[in-house]
Design a protein around this motif. Structure first.
Motif, PDB file in Angstrom:
ATOM      1  N   TYR A  37     -54.448  78.301  18.148  1.00 22.18           N
ATOM      2  CA  TYR A  37     -55.078  77.021  19.091  1.00 22.18           C
ATOM      3  C   TYR A  37     -54.502  77.594  20.885  1.00 22.18           C
ATOM      4  O   TYR A  37     -55.377  78.517  21.585  1.00 22.18           O
ATOM      5  CB  TYR A  37     -54.223  75.835  18.952  1.00 22.18           C
ATOM      6  N   PRO A  38     -53.296  78.673  21.198  1.00 25.18           N
ATOM      7  CA  PRO A  38     -53.494  78.770  22.604  1.00 25.18           C
ATOM      8  C   PRO A  38     -53.884  79.945  22.931  1.00 25.18           C
ATOM      9  O   PRO A  38     -54.715  79.612  23.594  1.00 25.18           O
ATOM     10  CB  PRO A  38     -51.392  79.349  22.627  1.00 25.18           C
ATOM     11  N   GLU A  41     -57.409  78.285  23.312  1.00 25.93           N
ATOM     12  CA  GLU A  41     -57.298  77.109  24.527  1.00 25.93           C
ATOM     13  C   GLU A  41     -57.639  77.933  25.726  1.00 25.93           C
ATOM     14  O   GLU A  41     -57.988  77.991  26.684  1.00 25.93           O
ATOM     15  CB  GLU A  41     -55.660  76.308  24.479  1.00 25.93           C
ATOM     16  N   GLU A  45     -60.425  77.319  28.612  1.00 33.31           N
ATOM     17  CA  GLU A  45     -60.008  76.504  30.081  1.00 33.31           C
ATOM     18  C   GLU A  45     -60.352  77.759  30.542  1.00 33.31           C
ATOM     19  O   GLU A  45     -60.791  77.983  31.610  1.00 33.31           O
ATOM     20  CB  GLU A  45     -58.162  77.078  30.101  1.00 33.31           C
ATOM     21  N   GLU A  46     -60.302  79.019  30.897  1.00 33.23           N
ATOM     22  CA  GLU A  46     -60.849  79.705  31.420  1.00 33.23           C
ATOM     23  C   GLU A  46     -62.742  80.007  31.287  1.00 33.23           C
ATOM     24  O   GLU A  46     -63.321  80.122  32.785  1.00 33.23           O
ATOM     25  CB  GLU A  46     -60.713  81.914  31.397  1.00 33.23           C
ATOM     26  N   TYR A 210     -42.554  83.253  18.871  1.00 34.67           N
ATOM     27  CA  TYR A 210     -41.320  82.562  19.123  1.00 34.67           C
ATOM     28  C   TYR A 210     -39.951  83.016  19.374  1.00 34.67           C
ATOM     29  O   TYR A 210     -39.188  82.552  19.692  1.00 34.67           O
ATOM     30  CB  TYR A 210     -40.988  81.464  17.305  1.00 34.67           C
ATOM     31  N   GLU A 213     -39.792  84.536  23.047  1.00 32.87           N
ATOM     32  CA  GLU A 213     -39.054  82.963  23.623  1.00 32.87           C
ATOM     33  C   GLU A 213     -37.590  82.948  23.835  1.00 32.87           C
ATOM     34  O   GLU A 213     -36.983  82.063  24.323  1.00 32.87           O
ATOM     35  CB  GLU A 213     -40.272  81.667  23.797  1.00 32.87           C
ATOM     36  N   LEU A 277     -55.930  87.107  27.816  1.00 34.24           N
ATOM     37  CA  LEU A 277     -54.980  86.356  27.442  1.00 34.24           C
ATOM     38  C   LEU A 277     -54.074  85.877  26.622  1.00 34.24           C
ATOM     39  O   LEU A 277     -53.537  84.865  26.690  1.00 34.24           O
ATOM     40  CB  LEU A 277     -55.820  85.288  27.100  1.00 34.24           C
ATOM     41  N   ASP A 280     -51.045  86.201  27.784  1.00 32.11           N
ATOM     42  CA  ASP A 280     -50.394  85.906  28.710  1.00 32.11           C
ATOM     43  C   ASP A 280     -49.692  84.318  27.426  1.00 32.11           C
ATOM     44  O   ASP A 280     -48.952  84.147  27.768  1.00 32.11           O
ATOM     45  CB  ASP A 280     -51.838  84.986  28.754  1.00 32.11           C
ATOM     46  N   VAL A 281     -50.551  84.278  26.287  1.00 36.36           N
ATOM     47  CA  VAL A 281     -49.373  82.835  25.865  1.00 36.36           C
ATOM     48  C   VAL A 281     -48.880  83.387  24.406  1.00 36.36           C
ATOM     49  O   VAL A 281     -48.477  82.908  23.993  1.00 36.36           O
ATOM     50  CB  VAL A 281     -50.742  82.115  24.812  1.00 36.36           C
ATOM     51  N   GLY A 282     -48.258  84.745  24.894  1.00 35.58           N
ATOM     52  CA  GLY A 282     -47.735  85.307  24.114  1.00 35.58           C
ATOM     53  C   GLY A 282     -48.434  86.529  22.115  1.00 35.58           C
ATOM     54  O   GLY A 282     -46.952  86.453  21.714  1.00 35.58           O
TER      55      GLY A 282
ATOM     56  N   PRO B  37     -55.483  69.863  30.581  1.00 38.84           N
ATOM     57  CA  PRO B  37     -54.521  70.564  29.541  1.00 38.84           C
ATOM     58  C   PRO B  37     -55.075  72.500  30.120  1.00 38.84           C
ATOM     59  O   PRO B  37     -55.679  72.654  30.149  1.00 38.84           O
ATOM     60  CB  PRO B  37     -54.778  70.435  28.598  1.00 38.84           C
ATOM     61  N   SER B  38     -53.763  73.295  30.384  1.00 40.73           N
ATOM     62  CA  SER B  38     -54.086  74.615  30.450  1.00 40.73           C
ATOM     63  C   SER B  38     -52.672  75.420  29.670  1.00 40.73           C
ATOM     64  O   SER B  38     -51.863  74.979  29.474  1.00 40.73           O
ATOM     65  CB  SER B  38     -53.540  74.571  31.731  1.00 40.73           C
ATOM     66  N   ARG B  39     -53.471  76.852  29.251  1.00 43.74           N
ATOM     67  CA  ARG B  39     -52.164  77.603  29.110  1.00 43.74           C
ATOM     68  C   ARG B  39     -50.629  77.769  29.782  1.00 43.74           C
ATOM     69  O   ARG B  39     -49.924  78.156  29.257  1.00 43.74           O
ATOM     70  CB  ARG B  39     -53.115  79.402  29.385  1.00 43.74           C
ATOM     71  N   PHE B  40     -51.253  77.782  31.644  1.00 39.38           N
ATOM     72  CA  PHE B  40     -49.849  77.611  32.498  1.00 39.38           C
ATOM     73  C   PHE B  40     -49.107  76.527  32.236  1.00 39.38           C
ATOM     74  O   PHE B  40     -50.215  75.183  32.818  1.00 39.38           O
ATOM     75  CB  PHE B  40     -50.146  77.619  33.535  1.00 39.38           C
ATOM     76  N   TYR B 204     -57.486  70.316  22.364  1.00 41.22           N
ATOM     77  CA  TYR B 204     -58.475  71.134  24.391  1.00 41.22           C
ATOM     78  C   TYR B 204     -59.727  70.427  24.434  1.00 41.22           C
ATOM     79  O   TYR B 204     -60.342  69.746  23.817  1.00 41.22           O
ATOM     80  CB  TYR B 204     -58.543  71.800  24.437  1.00 41.22           C
ATOM     81  N   ARG B 229     -44.732  74.528  20.758  1.00 47.44           N
ATOM     82  CA  ARG B 229     -45.124  75.630  21.740  1.00 47.44           C
ATOM     83  C   ARG B 229     -44.022  76.104  21.743  1.00 47.44           C
ATOM     84  O   ARG B 229     -42.681  75.574  21.450  1.00 47.44           O
ATOM     85  CB  ARG B 229     -45.663  75.853  22.606  1.00 47.44           C
ATOM     86  N   PRO B 230     -43.871  77.952  21.370  1.00 45.64           N
ATOM     87  CA  PRO B 230     -42.675  78.483  21.512  1.00 45.64           C
ATOM     88  C   PRO B 230     -42.326  78.245  23.406  1.00 45.64           C
ATOM     89  O   PRO B 230     -40.502  78.572  22.968  1.00 45.64           O
ATOM     90  CB  PRO B 230     -43.013  79.974  21.589  1.00 45.64           C
ATOM     91  N   GLN B 231     -42.717  77.962  23.824  1.00 43.32           N
ATOM     92  CA  GLN B 231     -42.019  78.071  25.700  1.00 43.32           C
ATOM     93  C   GLN B 231     -41.477  77.195  25.845  1.00 43.32           C
ATOM     94  O   GLN B 231     -42.538  75.432  25.728  1.00 43.32           O
ATOM     95  CB  GLN B 231     -43.619  78.005  26.534  1.00 43.32           C
TER      96      GLN B 231
END
Lengths: 309, 269
Positions: A37-38, A41, A45-46, A210, A213, A277, A280-282, B37-40, B204, B229-231
């Protein structure tokens, strides 16, 4: 007064209804894995910045639930952290849904313990199997290797809804879904992080993001599959030296959807940007040439579908 | 004993709320309310989530209010006391305690698939309406029962028909109680996550809904996603979104209390 309130509610509804301006019918529906998903997403978004008129919506109901909708033709693209199962293939066939699988990024399943754990540094796939197999007799650390403490081992892992669970059990125990059941099965990995970081005699597994982080709260275990111990990291997952717990993450694109220009644009955009990307999200990007290969595979999938009509 | 029990409840609640506010207040800003919503985590907002919540709540109210109050009036005023109405009564009280995910599965089967509504606001609102209907029916009946029978007798004695008695006497007298029940039921619906995920709320959705057949996301689903989320930053976002959701719930409960007081003070015979 009663009438007034009825009218108020009615007009409230009508007002909201009239706010709608029709909108374009260029929609892309995506659902599936919470792990993927991340990334999707981020891509959506981009993509929105480039093609504001194409409405991409993304769900996160899990790989299995995603496939249930996908095989019924309710979604255009399905995110998955595992390959489609035989059962799901049959469902798709029954419903006449044709599709193709594309890899979009990599992930390493990390094995972690408490930072004060000073006896484990590496484990072999055989030892992992001994710990996690369905009829495992491992109750204490000393059951795994001679000389380890006579303390009860407390295990954490994802529950059966997760693609991570399917992948881990298939890779380590030889069959998807074959696992001991007396462990803390979590729906949310942050719960596992919390549990492991507060229990000296615990062990668990989850996706690399996980661990990264929470690196200061956990200790990562190297896996020795015969060529020495390797810890999961961006490099070792990308160059496939972290074995056997590196995995691909996938999107599945339906054939019907692939005929629509909006979906074609989106998927191409996906392959062009997923590497950056994902990081960016891990997650771990695939090598560039793999994205090119996926892109050309998608192009021939599209031209096949168009030719078939 | 009673005091200790109620104080400990309040203390636990205060700790939870305090913790959430402590974590989330730093992210709460106008941008957070109006952004997508955004990834940041820092650029992420809850615009579509709270818009979805508002849409869902408006349609849930439109569906459940007339149905629930109507059913309450019928059962209390018109239904004959026989086995059939007993059976209905027992079922309604039982329905109030069915786990919400079951309603979600029902909604998925009936509204999303059978009636072909898809993963739409309408399907979600219908599902939530089913979920809260029993609460509304029961509280409507209780409110009607609380109206003194002297009022009813007086109205009948003056030659008013049954419906005139209900519309001009019973309903205005019990409306404070009915509204309180309805709003408390809606406050429950606003926090529901499980049935909406089953019905197909997405996460999303970069556009506000434009008609009742659009796809949607709601605040609790967005919160659920962020929490897993992990962050760490996303967890702060979740806390901020929880504050917004709590705010909406408090406002709704406040309205309930206000309306009840207003109606009660107005009713003097």
């Amino acid at each position: 007064m009663v009438k007034k309130i009825f009218t108020l509610i009615l007009f409230g509804g009508l007002f909201l209804y009239s706010c709608g301006s029709g909108g374009s019918q260029q929609e892309i529906k995506i659902d599936g894995s919470g792990t993927v998903y991340p990334i999707t997403e981020a891509v959506a978004e981009e993509f929105r910045k480039v093609e504001p008129d194409i409405r991409v919506s993304v769900g996160s109901s899990g790989s299995g639930a995603g496939f249930r909708k996908f095989t019924r033709g309710e979604t255009d693209i399905s995110n998955s952290s595992r390959e489609i199962s035989e059962e799901e293939k049959q469902l798709a066939e029954k419903n006449g849904t044709e599709y193709q699988q594309f890899s979009i990024a990599l992930d390493g399943i990390s094995i972690v313990v408490h930072p004060d754990n000073d006896w484990v540094n590496t484990l072999t796939p055989e030892e992992l199997n001994k710990i996690w197999k369905a009829d495992s007799e491992v109750q204490q650390w000393s059951d795994i290797r001679e000389g380890w403490p006579d303390e009860e081992i407390r295990l954490y892992g994802p529950n059966t809804a997760h693609g991570t669970y399917d992948f881990f059990t298939e890779t380590i125990n030889g069959e998807s879904g074959a696992s001991r059941t007396d462990y803390n099965a979590v729906a949310d990995y942050n719960v596992a992080v919390q549990g492991i970081s507060s229990d000296k005699y615990s062990l668990g597994y989850f996706g690399l993001a996980y661990y990264e982080e929470n690196a200061e709260k956990l200790k990562i275990i190297g896996i020795d599959a015969g060529d020495g111990a390797v810890e999961p990291s961006l490099q070792t997952v990308k160059n496939n030296t972290y074995k056997p717990l590196s995995r691909s993450l996938y999107i599945y694109v339906a054939k019907n959807a692939a005929q629509r220009p909006a979906v074609q644009k989106f998927v191409e955009f996906y392959f062009n940007n997923a590497g950056e990307l994902a990081q960016d999200v891990g997650y771990v990007p695939m090598p560039d040439e793999d994205y090119e290969a996926q892109k050309s595979a998608f192009r021939s999938f599209v031209s096949d579908t168009v030719a078939a009509n | 004993m009673g005091i200790i029990a109620s104080i400990s409840g309040i203390v636990v609640l205060a700790i939870f709320i305090g913790f959430v506010i402590y974590m989330g207040i730093q992210r709460l800003s106008w941008d957070f309310i109006v952004q997508l919503p955004s990834r940041f985590a820092e650029e992420s907002g809850i615009y579509t989530a709270w818009m979805g919540t508002v849409w869902i709540m408006v349609f849930t109210t439109l569906i459940s209010f007339p149905l629930g109050v109507g059913a309450g009036i019928y059962l209390e005023e018109y239904a004959r006391q026989n086995r059939w109405s007993m059976f209905l009564e027992i079922n309604i009280s039982n329905l109030a305690s069915v786990p919400s995910i079951i309603y979600g599965l029902l909604g998925l089967g009936v509204f999303v698939r059978m009636m072909q509504m898809g993963n739409s606001i309408l399907a979600g609102a219908l599902t939530l309406s089913l979920l809260i209907l029993p609460i509304i029916i029961v509280s409507t009946r209780e409110a009607i029962k609380a109206v003194p029978s002297s009022i009813r007798d007086a109205s009948n004695a003056l030659g008013a028909s049954k419906w005139q008695t209900i519309w001009h006497q019973i309903l205005p007298a019990s409306f404070g109680g009915i509204l309180t029940g309805v709003i408390l039921a809606l406050s429950r619906a606003i926090g529901e996550t499980a049935p909406l995920i089953v019905v197909g709320a997405l996460v999303y959705v970069p556009f506000a809904p434009q008609n009742p057949l659009d796809e949607f996301t709601v605040l609790p689903v967005q919160i659920y996603n962020w929490v897993s989320r992990p962050q760490e930053e996303f967890i702060i976002n979740a806390a901020a979104a929880i504050i917004v959701l709590l705010g909406i719930t408090f406002i709704m409960n406040g309205i309930a209390v206000y309306l009840r007081n207003k109606w009660q003070s107005k009713m003097e015979w």
